[in-house]
Write an enzyme that holds these catalytic residues in place. Structure first.
Site, PDB file in Angstrom:
ATOM      1  N   SER A   1       0.792  -1.232   0.000  1.00 38.38           N
ATOM      2  CA  SER A   1       0.000   0.000   0.000  1.00 38.38           C
ATOM      3  C   SER A   1       0.825   1.283   0.000  1.00 38.38           C
ATOM      4  O   SER A   1       0.317   2.335  -0.374  1.00 38.38           O
ATOM      5  CB  SER A   1      -0.962   0.018   1.191  1.00 38.38           C
ATOM      6  OG  SER A   1      -0.266   0.256   2.390  1.00 38.38           O
TER       7      SER A   1
ATOM      8  N   LYS B   1       0.369   4.877   6.664  1.00 37.07           N
ATOM      9  CA  LYS B   1      -0.232   5.668   5.589  1.00 37.07           C
ATOM     10  C   LYS B   1       0.279   7.107   5.677  1.00 37.07           C
ATOM     11  O   LYS B   1       0.856   7.521   6.672  1.00 37.07           O
ATOM     12  CB  LYS B   1      -1.764   5.702   5.694  1.00 37.07           C
ATOM     13  CG  LYS B   1      -2.444   4.359   5.756  1.00 37.07           C
ATOM     14  CD  LYS B   1      -2.377   3.584   4.472  1.00 37.07           C
ATOM     15  CE  LYS B   1      -3.005   2.207   4.658  1.00 37.07           C
ATOM     16  NZ  LYS B   1      -2.687   1.303   3.577  1.00 37.07           N
TER      17      LYS B   1
END
Length: 197
Positions: free
Chosen positions: A49, A96
């Site tokens: 990711s 993230k």
């Protein structure tokens, strides 16, 4: 005639050695444990990711102290506990990038991210050079107090605020402070992006 008590000398040396060993263990515990529990933790990246910024298998030391004194900033990478873990499940941690800050409105139009906040009349259009794989998402989200909008750098492969919603500040653990592995990519504060807007 003088005699030497070698057994007594050996016992005394052995006692001193054990004493020094216990002192070393005690000092190590007093120094290392608080750092490990409250200041920094190891984190191994798992999943695509955040490619290409962070890749699977990279070993990070996470700074858990900074966000006790200041709030996360746009462009920083945050490590956090996934907020929607069931009470019976083991804690899961994600990594993230912080995109939207409390009180802002995040708008995505065909993958292009813009931010509206009270300090700017015009929306801030993010130039995201760190994103190698774009997506064509479109959405709008208004952030409340203590809410952040986070995205993975590899947008098509990321489970982030687009799919599960906002991230409350209480779930944020820290930020990557050092990347230790692989040795060719050792650096401090890896992945931080600085926006001109």
């Amino acid at each position: 005639m003088t005699t030497l008590d070698t057994q007594g000398t050996e016992t005394s040396t052995l006692k001193r050695s054990f004493s020094e060993l216990w002192k070393f263990i005690l000092i190590t515990l007093l120094i290392v444990l608080p750092i490990r529990l409250f200041v920094a933790k190891p984190f191994i990246v798992n999943g695509p990711s955040m490619d290409p910024t962070f890749e699977t298998g990279q070993y990070l030391i996470v700074d858990e102290l900074s966000y006790h004194f200041r709030t996360p900033q746009r462009g920083e990478v945050a490590v956090f506990q996934y907020p929607y873990t069931a009470p019976t499940e083991a804690k899961r941690f994600y990594i993230k990038r912080v995109i939207g800050l409390p009180g802002e409105t995040v708008e995505i139009q065909y993958g292009k991210v813009s931010i509206r906040n009270s300090s700017s009349a015009e929306p801030i259009i993010l130039e995201e050079s760190y994103v190698a794989n774009h997506s064509l998402d479109s959405m709008k989200k208004v952030l409340g107090e203590d809410e952040y909008f986070v995205l993975g750098d590899n947008r098509p492969a990321s489970s982030d605020s687009r799919s599960w919603g906002v991230l409350e500040e209480k779930y944020i653990v820290g930020r990557p402070f050092v990347r230790l592995l692989p040795p060719t990519k050792i650096n401090f504060l890896p992945g931080v992006a600085h926006f001109t807007n």
